[in-house]
Design a protein around this motif. Structure first.
Motif, mmCIF file in Angstrom:
data_model
loop_
_atom_site.group_PDB
_atom_site.id
_atom_site.type_symbol
_atom_site.label_atom_id
_atom_site.label_comp_id
_atom_site.label_asym_id
_atom_site.label_seq_id
_atom_site.Cartn_x
_atom_site.Cartn_y
_atom_site.Cartn_z
ATOM 1 N N THR A 277 0.828 -1.214 0.000
ATOM 2 C CA THR A 277 0.000 0.000 0.000
ATOM 3 C C THR A 277 0.855 1.254 0.000
ATOM 4 O O THR A 277 0.611 2.211 -0.748
ATOM 5 C CB THR A 277 -0.932 0.005 1.233
ATOM 6 O OG1 THR A 277 -1.802 -1.128 1.170
ATOM 7 C CG2 THR A 277 -1.771 1.276 1.261
ATOM 8 N N ARG A 278 1.900 1.250 0.821
ATOM 9 C CA ARG A 278 2.780 2.424 0.893
ATOM 10 C C ARG A 278 3.554 2.614 -0.408
ATOM 11 O O ARG A 278 3.770 3.743 -0.854
ATOM 12 C CB ARG A 278 3.746 2.263 2.070
ATOM 13 C CG ARG A 278 3.069 2.369 3.429
ATOM 14 C CD ARG A 278 4.036 2.064 4.546
ATOM 15 N NE ARG A 278 3.405 2.160 5.859
ATOM 16 C CZ ARG A 278 3.938 1.732 6.982
ATOM 17 N NH1 ARG A 278 5.138 1.162 6.964
ATOM 18 N NH2 ARG A 278 3.294 1.849 8.137
ATOM 19 N N ILE A 279 3.975 1.497 -1.002
ATOM 20 C CA ILE A 279 4.694 1.577 -2.276
ATOM 21 C C ILE A 279 3.797 2.180 -3.346
ATOM 22 O O ILE A 279 4.205 3.070 -4.104
ATOM 23 C CB ILE A 279 5.189 0.184 -2.707
ATOM 24 C CG1 ILE A 279 6.309 -0.303 -1.777
ATOM 25 C CG2 ILE A 279 5.695 0.208 -4.154
ATOM 26 C CD1 ILE A 279 6.675 -1.762 -1.961
ATOM 27 N N PHE A 280 2.556 1.705 -3.434
ATOM 28 C CA PHE A 280 1.612 2.219 -4.428
ATOM 29 C C PHE A 280 1.365 3.714 -4.227
ATOM 30 O O PHE A 280 1.290 4.477 -5.193
ATOM 31 C CB PHE A 280 0.279 1.463 -4.341
ATOM 32 C CG PHE A 280 0.339 0.045 -4.851
ATOM 33 C CD1 PHE A 280 1.457 -0.428 -5.522
ATOM 34 C CD2 PHE A 280 -0.725 -0.818 -4.648
ATOM 35 C CE1 PHE A 280 1.517 -1.733 -5.987
ATOM 36 C CE2 PHE A 280 -0.685 -2.123 -5.115
ATOM 37 C CZ PHE A 280 0.439 -2.585 -5.786
ATOM 38 N N GLU A 281 1.260 4.128 -2.948
ATOM 39 C CA GLU A 281 1.029 5.547 -2.655
ATOM 40 C C GLU A 281 2.215 6.391 -3.099
ATOM 41 O O GLU A 281 2.046 7.453 -3.723
ATOM 42 C CB GLU A 281 0.783 5.734 -1.153
ATOM 43 C CG GLU A 281 -0.553 5.181 -0.684
ATOM 44 C CD GLU A 281 -0.702 5.283 0.820
ATOM 45 O OE1 GLU A 281 0.301 5.613 1.509
ATOM 46 O OE2 GLU A 281 -1.819 5.028 1.330
ATOM 47 N N LYS A 282 3.417 5.930 -2.780
ATOM 48 C CA LYS A 282 4.620 6.696 -3.127
ATOM 49 C C LYS A 282 4.860 6.721 -4.631
ATOM 50 O O LYS A 282 5.389 7.709 -5.165
ATOM 51 C CB LYS A 282 5.831 6.112 -2.396
ATOM 52 C CG LYS A 282 5.798 6.320 -0.884
ATOM 53 C CD LYS A 282 7.011 5.702 -0.198
ATOM 54 C CE LYS A 282 6.971 5.928 1.303
ATOM 55 N NZ LYS A 282 8.148 5.348 1.988
ATOM 56 N N MET A 283 4.509 5.651 -5.308
ATOM 57 C CA MET A 283 4.718 5.570 -6.753
ATOM 58 C C MET A 283 3.539 6.146 -7.549
ATOM 59 O O MET A 283 3.595 6.241 -8.761
ATOM 60 C CB MET A 283 4.928 4.103 -7.165
ATOM 61 C CG MET A 283 6.124 3.454 -6.518
ATOM 62 S SD MET A 283 7.675 4.182 -7.066
ATOM 63 C CE MET A 283 8.837 3.109 -6.237
ATOM 64 N N ARG A 284 2.471 6.475 -6.808
ATOM 65 C CA ARG A 284 1.257 7.012 -7.441
ATOM 66 C C ARG A 284 0.690 6.047 -8.480
ATOM 67 O O ARG A 284 0.424 6.413 -9.628
ATOM 68 C CB ARG A 284 1.540 8.377 -8.076
ATOM 69 C CG ARG A 284 1.831 9.460 -7.047
ATOM 70 C CD ARG A 284 1.977 10.829 -7.675
ATOM 71 N NE ARG A 284 2.203 11.844 -6.669
ATOM 72 C CZ ARG A 284 2.394 13.134 -6.936
ATOM 73 N NH1 ARG A 284 2.399 13.547 -8.189
ATOM 74 N NH2 ARG A 284 2.588 13.997 -5.966
ATOM 75 N N VAL A 285 0.526 4.807 -8.054
ATOM 76 C CA VAL A 285 -0.103 3.791 -8.887
ATOM 77 C C VAL A 285 -1.162 3.083 -8.046
ATOM 78 O O VAL A 285 -1.226 3.270 -6.828
ATOM 79 C CB VAL A 285 0.918 2.752 -9.412
ATOM 80 C CG1 VAL A 285 1.963 3.432 -10.288
ATOM 81 C CG2 VAL A 285 1.594 2.011 -8.255
#
Length: 212
Positions: free
Chosen positions: A190-198
């Motif tokens: 979830t955090r990765i998706f948020e940071k990558m904006r995906v």
């Protein structure tokens, strides 16, 4: 109160020397040793609460930076001093990002080891001047304009999860490979998706591995 120390080091002579140094700094300390990460984790789970863990970065059975998070899942407030033969500039920042309290080279003089133990036991961060300079440089780098999807905004554990996501692995496989709970993997995703904006792995893959 008697301090409890866990030394996680696979070389007997090094572990014994560190134990002697620890006793000189913390007289009467209750010291246990583990030559592998699974053994140390078991001692942490079954024994009395530990005040300080002195951890070899390349301990057999461990997963580098991820060891810090795994240990804190068992005992969140434990102090962790990384003791390593590896070059400091290459790994120190990642370990501090993962939550370590100190980072010390095995080439350090006995006096330095003593200072490191005292500093960490006082709930302060211990680092050499060289590492301190790296921390300062890293801070100014991060406050400068940067792309949201730059890899250096990810934590070391998030980078581990990201690498396995890009290999096409599912959450259950990632949890097994990184020795973490599936719920923890989901949080990192979830955090990765948020940071990558995906919003999903396909978009993530396309952003980080665009077609030529």
């Amino acid at each position: 109160m008697t301090p409890h120390v866990l030394i996680m080091e696979d070389h007997y002579i090094v572990a014994s020397s560190v134990a002697d140094l620890t006793n000189s700094v913390l007289p009467g300390a209750e010291i246990r040793k583990a030559a592998t990460f699974p053994k140390g984790l078991d001692l942490l789970k079954t024994g009395p609460p530990v005040d300080l863990i002195i951890l070899d970065m390349q301990l057999p059975g461990g997963d580098s930076y991820g060891m810090v998070g795994t240990l804190r899942e068992v005992q969140p407030g434990v102090r962790i001093l990384i003791f390593t033969a590896s070059e400091e500039p290459k790994h120190a920042l990642h370990f501090f990002s993962a939550g370590a309290n100190g980072f010390l080279s095995k080439t350090a003089l006995p006096e330095q080891v003593g200072v490191a133990i005292r500093t960490v036991m006082d709930d302060k961060k211990y680092m050499t001047e060289q590492v301190h300079q790296l921390v300062v440089e890293s801070f100014f780098k991060k406050i400068a304009p940067a792309k949201v999807f730059d890899n250096d905004v990810l934590s070391p554990r998030e980078e581990d999860v990201l690498a396995l996501l890009l290999e096409g692995k599912q959450s259950t496989q990632i949890a097994q490979d990184l020795n973490m709970k599936i719920s923890t993997v989901s949080t990192h995703k979830t955090r990765i998706f948020e940071k990558m904006r995906v919003t999903n792995v396909i978009e993530l893959f396309r952003k980080l591995k665009p077609e030529d």
